[in-house]
Scaffold this motif. Structure first.
Motif, short mmCIF file in Angstrom:
data_model
loop_
_atom_site.label_atom_id
_atom_site.label_comp_id
_atom_site.label_asym_id
_atom_site.label_seq_id
_atom_site.Cartn_x
_atom_site.Cartn_y
_atom_site.Cartn_z
N LEU A 13 0.82 -1.20 0.00
CA LEU A 13 0.00 0.00 0.00
C LEU A 13 0.86 1.26 0.00
O LEU A 13 0.57 2.23 -0.71
N ILE A 14 1.93 1.24 0.78
CA ILE A 14 2.86 2.36 0.79
C ILE A 14 3.47 2.56 -0.59
O ILE A 14 3.64 3.69 -1.08
N GLY A 15 3.77 1.44 -1.27
CA GLY A 15 4.31 1.53 -2.63
C GLY A 15 3.36 2.22 -3.58
O GLY A 15 3.77 3.06 -4.40
N VAL A 16 2.06 1.90 -3.47
CA VAL A 16 1.05 2.54 -4.32
C VAL A 16 0.99 4.04 -4.05
O VAL A 16 1.01 4.86 -4.98
N ILE A 17 0.90 4.40 -2.78
CA ILE A 17 0.77 5.81 -2.40
C ILE A 17 2.00 6.62 -2.81
O ILE A 17 1.90 7.69 -3.41
N GLY A 19 4.19 5.88 -5.07
CA GLY A 19 4.29 5.94 -6.53
C GLY A 19 3.41 7.03 -7.12
O GLY A 19 3.85 7.79 -7.99
N ILE A 20 2.17 7.15 -6.64
CA ILE A 20 1.27 8.17 -7.16
C ILE A 20 1.77 9.57 -6.84
O ILE A 20 1.79 10.45 -7.71
N VAL A 21 2.21 9.78 -5.59
CA VAL A 21 2.69 11.09 -5.18
C VAL A 21 3.91 11.50 -6.00
O VAL A 21 4.00 12.62 -6.52
N VAL A 22 4.86 10.58 -6.14
CA VAL A 22 6.07 10.88 -6.90
C VAL A 22 5.74 11.17 -8.36
O VAL A 22 6.27 12.11 -8.97
N GLY A 23 4.83 10.37 -8.92
CA GLY A 23 4.46 10.56 -10.32
C GLY A 23 3.81 11.90 -10.60
O GLY A 23 3.97 12.47 -11.67
N LEU A 24 3.07 12.41 -9.63
CA LEU A 24 2.38 13.69 -9.81
C LEU A 24 3.32 14.89 -9.73
O LEU A 24 3.05 15.93 -10.33
N VAL A 25 4.43 14.76 -9.00
CA VAL A 25 5.31 15.91 -8.79
C VAL A 25 6.65 15.79 -9.51
O VAL A 25 7.36 16.79 -9.64
N ALA A 26 6.99 14.63 -10.01
CA ALA A 26 8.32 14.42 -10.59
C ALA A 26 8.42 15.03 -11.98
O ALA A 26 7.43 15.15 -12.71
N ASN A 27 9.65 15.40 -12.35
CA ASN A 27 9.89 15.88 -13.71
C ASN A 27 10.28 14.70 -14.60
O ASN A 27 10.36 13.56 -14.16
N ALA A 28 10.52 14.99 -15.87
CA ALA A 28 10.77 13.93 -16.85
C ALA A 28 12.02 13.12 -16.51
O ALA A 28 12.05 11.90 -16.70
N THR A 29 13.07 13.78 -16.00
CA THR A 29 14.31 13.08 -15.68
C THR A 29 14.10 12.07 -14.57
O THR A 29 14.58 10.92 -14.65
N PHE A 175 8.62 -2.00 -4.68
CA PHE A 175 9.32 -1.05 -5.53
C PHE A 175 8.78 -1.10 -6.97
O PHE A 175 8.63 -0.08 -7.63
N PHE A 176 8.50 -2.31 -7.43
CA PHE A 176 7.94 -2.46 -8.77
C PHE A 176 6.56 -1.81 -8.87
O PHE A 176 6.24 -1.10 -9.83
N ILE A 177 5.74 -2.02 -7.85
CA ILE A 177 4.40 -1.43 -7.83
C ILE A 177 4.47 0.09 -7.75
O ILE A 177 3.73 0.81 -8.42
N ALA A 178 5.40 0.61 -6.93
CA ALA A 178 5.57 2.06 -6.82
C ALA A 178 5.95 2.66 -8.18
O ALA A 178 5.43 3.71 -8.59
N GLY A 179 6.84 2.00 -8.90
CA GLY A 179 7.23 2.48 -10.23
C GLY A 179 6.07 2.46 -11.21
O GLY A 179 5.92 3.37 -12.03
#
Length: 396
Positions: A13-17, A19-29, A175-179
Motif C-alpha cells: 500500500l505504501i508503494g502505491v501511495i 508511486g502516485i505522489v512521486v508521479g504527480l510531482v516528478a519531472n521527466a528526468t 518497488f515495482f508497484i511504486a514504479g
C-alpha cells in the motif's frame, strides 16, 4: 520457510501511495530513472515466473500420483466454467444497463512518458504457457513412469524456487508497484482518463465482487468449509495484483496467502494456485464482455445481438484458458475474436484496449482472488472422493 513478514500488505500500500505522489510531482528526468528501474524489476519478476510455475505445478502433479490426470481435467473444467459464466453474467448486465448510460468515448491529453535510460532485457527461459505445458507433461509422465530420480530433482527444485520467491521476488514487489503507479500518475491516466470511464469501471468492479461472492459461495457449499477461511488471506494478493496487473507476477503472494488457510489442502494449493493463475481469468473476461458492449454502443450506436454475444462469451472462455497471465493478456489474446465476431474496426479495438488498460489491475485482482475459490472446490472434490493428501513441509 516462513521468512516473509506480516507487513507485506502495508508495504504494498505504501508503494502505491508513494508511486502516485512521486508521479504527480516528478519531472521527466526523475520519471525516466524510475521507469528504467521499474522495467528492470519487471524483467526480473517475469524471468522468475516460469521457474515458479515449474517448481510448483510439476511436483504437485507428481504428489497426486494416480489422481493427477483427473485433478488436471477438473481444474480445466472449473476454470472454463467460471470464465464463461462470468462472461454471461456480464453480458446480461450489459444489455440491462448500457443503453441507459451516456459515456464519453475518448480520453485525451495524456502526457508522453520519457524514453528509458537503457533497456536490459532479462528474457525468461521459456514462455509462461511453455512452462505450464512443460510442468503438466513432465509431472504426468513422471507419475506414469514412476520416475523416482526426476521426482527427487523436482522436489529439490521446488525448494530452490521457494527461496527465490521469499528472498528476491517478495522484497522487490513494493518497488515495482511504486514504479508502475508513478508512471501512470505522471502520464495522467489517474487524473484524466479514469474519470471519463469511471462509471463503467465502477459497474465492472461491482460485477467482480458479485462473481467472487458467487464463486466462494459455491465453493463453500460444495466443500462444506467456510469460504471466509480462504478469502481472508487473499488481501495481500489482491493488492499486489492491483499493482502488478499480472496474475503471473502475483503468483508468489497468492501462494503465500493460500498456504495460510486451514481449509485448503496444501498439496492442492501447490497444484491449483499456479495452474489457475494462468488458466482462470474470470475477472478479465467479465470486464472485457462489458467493455466491448460499451464500446459498441458508443462507436456504432448499438449493442451486438444476443446470439453474437453468446458466441463471443463461449469462445472468449477458451481464449481465456490459453491467455497469458500478464498485463492485458486476455484482451490481446482475444483481439481476433473482437474483430471477427463483433466486427470492430481499428478505432473500436484501440478504444477497447484503452478502457481495458484503465481497469486491468482490478480485473487481475478478481482473477487471482477467484483462484482461491476454485482451489477450495478442488479440496472439496478430493475430500469427497477420498484422494489422500500428500504432506509437504515447505511453505511460504
Amino acid at each position: 520457510m516462513k521468512k516473509l513478514t506480516s507487513s507485506l500488505p502495508f508495504r504494498l500500500l505504501i508503494g502505491v501511495i508513494v508511486g502516485i505522489v512521486v508521479g504527480l510531482v516528478a519531472n521527466a528526468t526523475v520519471i525516466q530513472v524510475i521507469l528504467t528501474i521499474k522495467e528492470l524489476l519487471g524483467s526480473l519478476i517475469n524471468f522468475c515466473v516460469p521457474l515458479i510455475i515449474i517448481g510448483f505445478i510439476a511436483p504437485s502433479i507428481i504428489r497426486l500420483k494416480s489422481n493427477a490426470s483427473r485433478m488436471l481435467g477438473l481444474a480445466l473444467v472449473l476454470a472454463y466454467s467460471s470464465s464463461v459464466c462470468a462472461a454471461l453474467m456480464s453480458m446480461g448486465a450489459g444489455f440491462a444497463i448500457i443503453p441507459s448510460l451516456s459515456i464519453q468515448s475518448a480520453a485525451e491529453g495524456l502526457r508522453d512518458t520519457p524514453e528509458l535510460l537503457f533497456t536490459l532485457a532479462i528474457d525468461p527461459i521459456m514462455s509462461v504457457m511453455s512452462a505450464l505445458v512443460f510442468s503438466v507433461l513432465v509431472g504426468l509422465a513422471a507419475t506414469w513412469a514412476k520416475a523416482d530420480t526426476i521426482t527427487n530433482v523436482l522436489e529439490e527444485f521446488q525448494r530452490i524456487v521457494l527461496d527465490i520467491v521469499t528472498r528476491v521476488i517478495i522484497p522487490i514487489l513494493p518497488f515495482f508497484i511504486a514504479g508502475t503507479f508513478a508512471g501512470l500518475a505522471y502520464q495522467g491516466s489517474i487524473t484524466k482518463q479514469l474519470p471519463v470511464f469511471l462509471i463503467v469501471i465502477l459497474i465492472v468492479m461491482v460485477g467482480h465482487y458479485i462473481w467472487l461472492a458467487v464463486l466462494y459461495g459455491l465453493a463453500g457449499a460444495y466443500s462444506g468449509e467456510n469460504p471466509w477461511e480462504v478469502l481472508r488471506y487473499y488481501g495481500p494478493a489482491y493488492l499486489t495484483a492491483v499493482g502488478t496487473m499480472s496474475s503471473a507476477a502475483t503468483l508468489a503472494v497468492a501462494l503465500r496467502g493460500a498456504k495460510k488457510s486451514k481449509v485448503l489442502r496444501q498439496d492442492l494449493v501447490d497444484f491449483g494456485v499456479p495452474l489457475f493463475a494462468n488458466i482462470h481469468l474470470c475477472g478479465s473476461v467479465l470486464t472485457e464482455v462489458f467493455f466491448v458492449m460499451t464500446v459498441s454502443q458508443v462507436l456504432y450506436g448499438k449493442l451486438p445481438s444476443l446470439g453474437t454475444m453468446v458466441l463471443f462469451c463461449l469462445l472468449l472462455g477458451i481464449f481465456a484458458v490459453g491467455a497469458p497471465g500478464v498485463p492485458g493478456g486476455t484482451v490481446m489474446a482475444s483481439l481476433g475474436l473482437i474483430v471477427s465476431v463483433l466486427g470492430f474496426d481499428n478505432t473500436g479495438t484501440g478504444l477497447m484496449m484503452t478502457i481495458f488498460a484503465l481497469q486491468d489491475s482490478f480485473g487481475t485482482a478478481c482473477n487471482v482472488t477467484g483462484d482461491g475459490a476454485l482451489t477450495l472446490m478442488l479440496t472439496g472434490y478430493a475430500k469427497k472422493h477420498n484422494i489422500q493428501e500428500v504432506k509437504n513441509t515447505d511453505v511460504l
